[in-house]
Design a protein around this motif. Structure first.
Motif, mmCIF file in Angstrom:
data_model
loop_
_atom_site.group_PDB
_atom_site.id
_atom_site.type_symbol
_atom_site.label_atom_id
_atom_site.label_comp_id
_atom_site.label_asym_id
_atom_site.label_seq_id
_atom_site.Cartn_x
_atom_site.Cartn_y
_atom_site.Cartn_z
ATOM 1 N N ARG A 54 0.813 -1.223 0.000
ATOM 2 C CA ARG A 54 0.000 0.000 0.000
ATOM 3 C C ARG A 54 0.838 1.262 0.000
ATOM 4 O O ARG A 54 0.620 2.163 -0.798
ATOM 5 C CB ARG A 54 -0.905 0.035 1.230
ATOM 6 C CG ARG A 54 -2.158 -0.727 1.116
ATOM 7 C CD ARG A 54 -3.152 -0.158 0.130
ATOM 8 N NE ARG A 54 -3.944 0.902 0.717
ATOM 9 C CZ ARG A 54 -4.413 1.925 0.041
ATOM 10 N NH1 ARG A 54 -4.172 2.042 -1.222
ATOM 11 N NH2 ARG A 54 -5.133 2.832 0.631
ATOM 12 N N ALA A 61 -5.905 -0.526 -2.515
ATOM 13 C CA ALA A 61 -6.208 -1.435 -1.406
ATOM 14 C C ALA A 61 -6.667 -2.806 -1.893
ATOM 15 O O ALA A 61 -6.242 -3.836 -1.357
ATOM 16 C CB ALA A 61 -7.255 -0.810 -0.492
ATOM 17 N N GLU A 78 -6.885 -1.199 8.313
ATOM 18 C CA GLU A 78 -5.938 -0.195 7.835
ATOM 19 C C GLU A 78 -6.332 1.170 8.385
ATOM 20 O O GLU A 78 -7.486 1.572 8.313
ATOM 21 C CB GLU A 78 -5.965 -0.182 6.304
ATOM 22 C CG GLU A 78 -5.078 0.835 5.685
ATOM 23 C CD GLU A 78 -5.157 0.814 4.159
ATOM 24 O OE1 GLU A 78 -4.422 1.577 3.542
ATOM 25 O OE2 GLU A 78 -5.962 0.053 3.601
ATOM 26 N N GLN A 80 -5.438 4.780 7.535
ATOM 27 C CA GLN A 80 -4.733 5.573 6.533
ATOM 28 C C GLN A 80 -4.121 6.838 7.118
ATOM 29 O O GLN A 80 -3.120 7.333 6.602
ATOM 30 C CB GLN A 80 -5.670 5.915 5.382
ATOM 31 C CG GLN A 80 -6.041 4.697 4.568
ATOM 32 C CD GLN A 80 -6.933 5.051 3.383
ATOM 33 O OE1 GLN A 80 -7.463 6.138 3.294
ATOM 34 N NE2 GLN A 80 -7.097 4.100 2.481
#
Length: 108
Positions: A54, A61, A78, A80
């Protein structure tokens, strides 16, 4: 001696399975350390590889999820904002965080 032969004749499957189980138990005992660590490897690999996919290489994703997909189930979370990935599998959980373009991702 006749009792032993009689037991084998009456239970032939048991007489074949029992030695196999004994050998498997001995093998598992000799490799017990590696077998205990195995669940940690699944979650750590998934977290680190997904983070690298990523944030280091910049892939989407969905692509990265399919890239790290394994035969053993693992869940991914996740964040971000902090560029942190948490992966759980086989009862263990691991986190990886993106440190920068030069450092890449590191397990926490």
């Amino acid at each position: 001696m006749s009792r032993q032969k009689n037991l084998i004749r009456r239970h032939p499957l048991l007489s074949m399975v029992l030695p196999v189980l004994i050998v498997l138990a001995i093998w598992a005992w000799q490799h017990r350390v590696a077998l205990q660590v195995f669940p940690d490897i699944i979650s750590a690999y998934t977290a680190k590889e997904y983070c690298s996919c990523r944030y280091v290489t910049g892939n989407p994703a969905q692509y990265c999820r399919s890239y790290v997909k394994q035969y053993l189930p693992a869940t991914l979370q996740e964040d971000q904002a902090t560029r942190t990935v948490t992966a759980s599998g086989l009862g263990r959980s691991s986190r990886a965080m993106w440190l920068g373009q030069r450092q890449g991702c590191r397990l926490l």
